[in-house]
Design an enzyme around this catalytic site. Structure first.
Site, mmCIF file in Angstrom:
data_model
loop_
_atom_site.group_PDB
_atom_site.id
_atom_site.type_symbol
_atom_site.label_atom_id
_atom_site.label_comp_id
_atom_site.label_asym_id
_atom_site.label_seq_id
_atom_site.Cartn_x
_atom_site.Cartn_y
_atom_site.Cartn_z
ATOM 1 N N ASP A 154 0.387 -1.057 0.148
ATOM 2 C CA ASP A 154 -0.206 0.254 0.009
ATOM 3 C C ASP A 154 0.686 1.362 0.226
ATOM 4 O O ASP A 154 2.333 1.155 0.107
ATOM 5 C CB ASP A 154 -1.088 -0.212 1.522
ATOM 6 C CG ASP A 154 -2.163 0.335 0.895
ATOM 7 O OD1 ASP A 154 -2.528 1.308 0.374
ATOM 8 O OD2 ASP A 154 -3.406 -0.134 1.796
ATOM 9 N N ASP A 161 -10.530 3.419 -3.285
ATOM 10 C CA ASP A 161 -11.249 3.088 -2.965
ATOM 11 C C ASP A 161 -12.225 2.142 -3.008
ATOM 12 O O ASP A 161 -12.930 3.447 -2.748
ATOM 13 C CB ASP A 161 -11.502 2.600 -1.417
ATOM 14 C CG ASP A 161 -9.671 2.011 -0.374
ATOM 15 O OD1 ASP A 161 -8.353 2.430 -1.278
ATOM 16 O OD2 ASP A 161 -9.225 2.236 0.446
HETATM 17 C C1 GLA Z 1 -5.995 1.101 1.022
HETATM 18 C C2 GLA Z 1 -6.127 0.102 -0.026
HETATM 19 C C3 GLA Z 1 -7.531 -0.659 1.172
HETATM 20 C C4 GLA Z 1 -6.921 -1.515 2.265
HETATM 21 C C5 GLA Z 1 -6.477 -0.045 3.565
HETATM 22 C C6 GLA Z 1 -6.005 -0.801 4.488
HETATM 23 O O1 GLA Z 1 -7.381 1.955 1.799
HETATM 24 O O2 GLA Z 1 -6.707 0.974 -1.159
HETATM 25 O O3 GLA Z 1 -7.489 -1.454 -0.245
HETATM 26 O O4 GLA Z 1 -5.876 -1.977 1.487
HETATM 27 O O5 GLA Z 1 -6.092 0.572 2.209
HETATM 28 O O6 GLA Z 1 -6.292 -0.088 5.571
#
Ligand code: GLA
Length: 409
Positions: free
Chosen positions: A153, A208
């Site tokens: 990430d 997301d």
């Molecule tokens: C980010 C990613 C998500 C998830 C969260 C976890 O927002 O884009 O897919 O992995 O972190 O905290």
């Protein structure tokens, strides 16, 4: 003497050339088709444990999902404990009491693969320890646990360069000696499609996903500013030329089974298949409705996603909210998805002359008015006839019809 000089010269050249070719390389041949599996994030967020993951793994097998190709079980954020005195990352001793090596063995014993999550910055998005400054150490730890897939990430990286940071982890994974799929989660901010093919196997193209179709009603848990399925589709669709075997656009994990109505779930799943997207389930597979299971386990639809040509489909035209999507398939076959973006059902005439197209990636033509194709409706499982004679179909609101076209002998 001359021969000796030549040997020295060759050796010197080899020494300078070797690091360039052997270090800067991702693990090849790991994701020739888009990866398929399950991830904890969309349904459970940070509320996960070894017990849940094991039960999910059991259900992946008993429900038939593993048999459909969903093999990665990916533990997302919040599995972490603290680093030990030598800096080695450890799992949370309360929620994962048996340790990650034991969990990896459990998954492998079921024929599944083990995915884990970290972050290129000092902390993950949920505030757990990130891998910054520990890249090689963490890669070695993951390899020793039997990890097969790393999602990496991009939170808490204020002064970092994404290309450099992701290359660093790629090299660390390579040096650790265990083939691991590398999933780049940079959300599309620095256009990873332009630079990530030599670094990872998939890269997120957007922020997301939320469990909602058209950015209107969000189902299930809500949190900051998620994107609806339609917003993601519109961002991911134009990037098709960047994707291919071993390097995929990732429009985020699936929300099928998390609360949207069945028609919207079906449209979401079908469009992911048309876009050759990774199919990472985000629902509680221990507890699926029959409708959810029927969507996720339709092998003929999955085969569109997993087609060996590995070409991302595209939106060929849009008329009055009806979108026509094409995806070229192996053996001169094609998929056509009719997607009704309206809330109400629409009737359309399929005039085969209108539906001729050309794919710039495979350089192939589809001329259904000239060449005869048999076509099969992949959601109803019915062969519906042959191209040539026009026909009329009704597409329910927020739903799809998906056809596979096969050249008729
Ligand atoms: C980010 C990613 C998500 C998830 C969260 C976890 O927002 O884009 O897919 O992995 O972190 O905290």
């Amino acid at each position: 003497m001359k021969l000796k000089t030549a040997i020295y010269a060759f050796a010197a050249l080899a020494m300078t050339a070797t690091p360039l070719t052997s270090v800067a390389q991702k693990w090849e041949n790991l994701a020739r088709t888009p990866p398929m599996g399950w991830s904890s994030w969309n349904k459970f967020g940070g509320n996960i444990s070894e017990k849940d993951i094991k039960e999910i793994a059991d259900a992946m097998v008993s429900s038939g999902l593993a048999d459909c190709g969903y093999v990665y079980v990916n533990i997302d954020d919040c599995w972490h404990g603290e680093r030990d005195e030598k800096g080695n990352i450890q799992c949370d001793p309360v929620t994962f009491p048996s340790g990650m090596k034991a969990l990896g063995d459990y998954l492998h014993g079921k024929g599944l693969k083990f995915g884990i999550y970290s972050d290129a910055g000092c902390k993950t998005c949920a505030g757990e320890p990130g891998s910054l400054g520990h890249e090689y150490q963490d890669a070695l730890t993951y390899a020793s646990w039997g990890v097969d897939y790393l999602k990496y990430d991009w939170c808490n990286t204020p002064d970092q360069n994404p290309i450099g940071s992701y290359r660093l982890m790629r090299d660390a994974l390579r040096a650790a000696g265990r083939p691991i799929v590398f999933s780049i989660c940079e959300w599309g901010t620095a256009k990873p499609w332009e630079w990530a093919a030599e670094i990872g196997h998939l890269w997120r193209t957007t922020g997301d996903i939320g469990c909602m179709f058209d950015n209107d009603k969000q189902y299930g848990k809500g949190y900051w500013n998620p994107l609806g399925v339609m917003q993601i589709v519109d961002k991911n669709e134009p990037l098709r030329t960047y994707a291919g075997p071993g390097h995929w656009n990732d429009p985020d994990m699936l929300e099928v089974g998390n609360g949207m109505p069945e028609n919207e779930d079906r449209a979401h799943f079908t469009l992911w298949c048309m876009m050759a997207a990774p199919l990472i389930l985000g629902n509680d597979v221990r507890d699926m409705s029959d409708a959810t299971k029927a969507i996720l386990t339709n092998k003929e639809v999955i085969a569109v996603d997993q087609d060996p040509l590995g070409i991302q489909g595209w939106r060929f035209m849009s008329r009055e909210g009806i979108e026509y999507w094409y995806k070229p398939l192996a053996d001169d076959q094609w998929a056509l998805c009719l997607f009704n973006r309206n809330r109400d059902a629409k009737k359309v005439e399929l005039d085969w002359k209108d539906l001729a197209t050309h794919d710039i990636i495979s350089n192939r033509d589809f001329k259904p008015a000239v060449d005869r194709y048999k076509y099969r409706n992949l959601w109803s499982g019915k062969d519906e006839g042959y191209t040539g004679k026009n026909t009329t179909v009704t597409i329910p609101g927020h739903d799809v019809i998906l056809y596979r076209f096969t050249p008729a002998k």
